[in-house]
Motif scaffolding. Sequence first.
Motif, mmCIF file in Angstrom:
data_model
loop_
_atom_site.group_PDB
_atom_site.id
_atom_site.type_symbol
_atom_site.label_atom_id
_atom_site.label_comp_id
_atom_site.label_asym_id
_atom_site.label_seq_id
_atom_site.Cartn_x
_atom_site.Cartn_y
_atom_site.Cartn_z
ATOM 1 N N ASP A 40 0.852 -1.174 0.000
ATOM 2 C CA ASP A 40 0.000 0.000 0.000
ATOM 3 C C ASP A 40 0.898 1.238 0.000
ATOM 4 O O ASP A 40 1.777 1.368 0.861
ATOM 5 C CB ASP A 40 -0.892 -0.019 1.243
ATOM 6 C CG ASP A 40 -1.928 1.075 1.256
ATOM 7 O OD1 ASP A 40 -2.197 1.641 0.188
ATOM 8 O OD2 ASP A 40 -2.469 1.357 2.352
ATOM 9 N N PRO A 41 0.730 2.145 -0.953
ATOM 10 C CA PRO A 41 1.612 3.331 -1.016
ATOM 11 C C PRO A 41 1.603 4.161 0.267
ATOM 12 O O PRO A 41 2.643 4.683 0.676
ATOM 13 C CB PRO A 41 1.048 4.138 -2.189
ATOM 14 C CG PRO A 41 0.316 3.152 -3.026
ATOM 15 C CD PRO A 41 -0.202 2.114 -2.083
ATOM 16 N N GLU A 42 0.462 4.277 0.907
ATOM 17 C CA GLU A 42 0.392 5.053 2.143
ATOM 18 C C GLU A 42 1.257 4.413 3.235
ATOM 19 O O GLU A 42 2.000 5.104 3.948
ATOM 20 C CB GLU A 42 -1.050 5.151 2.612
ATOM 21 C CG GLU A 42 -1.229 5.970 3.865
ATOM 22 C CD GLU A 42 -2.680 6.047 4.315
ATOM 23 O OE1 GLU A 42 -2.931 6.792 5.266
ATOM 24 O OE2 GLU A 42 -3.533 5.359 3.733
ATOM 25 N N ASN A 43 1.187 3.095 3.356
ATOM 26 C CA ASN A 43 2.006 2.405 4.352
ATOM 27 C C ASN A 43 3.492 2.534 4.021
ATOM 28 O O ASN A 43 4.326 2.699 4.918
ATOM 29 C CB ASN A 43 1.617 0.938 4.442
ATOM 30 C CG ASN A 43 0.237 0.754 5.014
ATOM 31 O OD1 ASN A 43 -0.302 1.636 5.670
ATOM 32 N ND2 ASN A 43 -0.362 -0.397 4.767
ATOM 33 N N ALA A 44 3.841 2.455 2.743
ATOM 34 C CA ALA A 44 5.244 2.585 2.338
ATOM 35 C C ALA A 44 5.787 3.964 2.686
ATOM 36 O O ALA A 44 6.928 4.095 3.131
ATOM 37 C CB ALA A 44 5.377 2.317 0.840
ATOM 38 N N VAL A 45 4.966 5.002 2.503
ATOM 39 C CA VAL A 45 5.400 6.360 2.847
ATOM 40 C C VAL A 45 5.669 6.465 4.345
ATOM 41 O O VAL A 45 6.675 7.054 4.763
ATOM 42 C CB VAL A 45 4.340 7.394 2.403
ATOM 43 C CG1 VAL A 45 4.614 8.759 3.005
ATOM 44 C CG2 VAL A 45 4.283 7.479 0.888
ATOM 45 N N PHE A 46 4.827 5.892 5.166
ATOM 46 C CA PHE A 46 5.038 5.965 6.614
ATOM 47 C C PHE A 46 6.264 5.160 7.048
ATOM 48 O O PHE A 46 6.983 5.557 7.973
ATOM 49 C CB PHE A 46 3.792 5.494 7.369
ATOM 50 C CG PHE A 46 2.723 6.551 7.438
ATOM 51 C CD1 PHE A 46 2.913 7.702 8.188
ATOM 52 C CD2 PHE A 46 1.538 6.400 6.741
ATOM 53 C CE1 PHE A 46 1.938 8.679 8.255
ATOM 54 C CE2 PHE A 46 0.556 7.366 6.800
ATOM 55 C CZ PHE A 46 0.754 8.524 7.555
ATOM 56 N N VAL A 47 6.551 4.054 6.391
ATOM 57 C CA VAL A 47 7.753 3.282 6.717
ATOM 58 C C VAL A 47 8.995 4.099 6.376
ATOM 59 O O VAL A 47 9.936 4.206 7.178
ATOM 60 C CB VAL A 47 7.754 1.925 5.980
ATOM 61 C CG1 VAL A 47 9.111 1.252 6.075
ATOM 62 C CG2 VAL A 47 6.683 1.023 6.545
ATOM 63 N N VAL A 48 9.016 4.682 5.180
ATOM 64 C CA VAL A 48 10.173 5.495 4.769
ATOM 65 C C VAL A 48 10.329 6.707 5.687
ATOM 66 O O VAL A 48 11.439 7.045 6.104
ATOM 67 C CB VAL A 48 10.020 5.928 3.286
ATOM 68 C CG1 VAL A 48 11.077 6.946 2.896
ATOM 69 C CG2 VAL A 48 10.082 4.707 2.384
ATOM 70 N N LEU A 49 9.223 7.346 6.032
ATOM 71 C CA LEU A 49 9.272 8.491 6.944
ATOM 72 C C LEU A 49 9.820 8.076 8.316
ATOM 73 O O LEU A 49 10.653 8.781 8.899
ATOM 74 C CB LEU A 49 7.879 9.100 7.093
ATOM 75 C CG LEU A 49 7.751 10.341 7.958
ATOM 76 C CD1 LEU A 49 8.548 11.488 7.364
ATOM 77 C CD2 LEU A 49 6.302 10.721 8.128
ATOM 78 N N GLY A 50 9.399 6.941 8.821
ATOM 79 C CA GLY A 50 9.912 6.454 10.105
ATOM 80 C C GLY A 50 11.390 6.156 10.059
ATOM 81 O O GLY A 50 12.139 6.482 10.997
ATOM 82 N N VAL A 51 11.854 5.544 8.961
ATOM 83 C CA VAL A 51 13.283 5.250 8.813
ATOM 84 C C VAL A 51 14.080 6.553 8.761
ATOM 85 O O VAL A 51 15.140 6.676 9.401
ATOM 86 C CB VAL A 51 13.529 4.387 7.556
ATOM 87 C CG1 VAL A 51 15.011 4.292 7.234
ATOM 88 C CG2 VAL A 51 12.929 2.997 7.755
ATOM 89 N N LEU A 52 13.580 7.538 8.021
ATOM 90 C CA LEU A 52 14.288 8.817 7.941
ATOM 91 C C LEU A 52 14.365 9.516 9.296
ATOM 92 O O LEU A 52 15.406 10.075 9.655
ATOM 93 C CB LEU A 52 13.608 9.737 6.921
ATOM 94 C CG LEU A 52 13.774 9.345 5.452
ATOM 95 C CD1 LEU A 52 12.969 10.277 4.561
ATOM 96 C CD2 LEU A 52 15.250 9.367 5.066
ATOM 97 N N ILE A 53 13.302 9.474 10.056
ATOM 98 C CA ILE A 53 13.305 10.091 11.389
ATOM 99 C C ILE A 53 14.324 9.412 12.298
ATOM 100 O O ILE A 53 15.085 10.077 13.008
ATOM 101 C CB ILE A 53 11.892 10.072 12.002
ATOM 102 C CG1 ILE A 53 10.987 11.046 11.251
ATOM 103 C CG2 ILE A 53 11.930 10.397 13.484
ATOM 104 C CD1 ILE A 53 9.527 10.964 11.654
#
Length: 81
Positions: free
Chosen positions: A56-69
């Motif tokens: 799911d693109p929305e879930n992928a964005v949150f995973v990438v955002l969490g990794v960046l944080i």
Amino acid sequence: MAAPPGEIDDDDSDDEWRFSVEDVSAEETTGESDGSGGNIAGTLDRNQPLEPGEIDPENAVFVVLGVLIVVVLIAAAILGF
């Protein structure tokens, strides 16, 4: 009319238990089943194959955002920001 506090109202049938022990099947009481049934978490069969689903693109964005944080926080801790 409701009974005064501290007295039992025999006319109020809404508070009576509506099921008996006979209404519950043997499978529900013993917890034994053939594994084909489901529950809240799904089936309990351990031999089910794992199949990948679509990302799911929305879930992928949150995973990438969490990794960046996390990377920024670790870098800030190392560099002393």
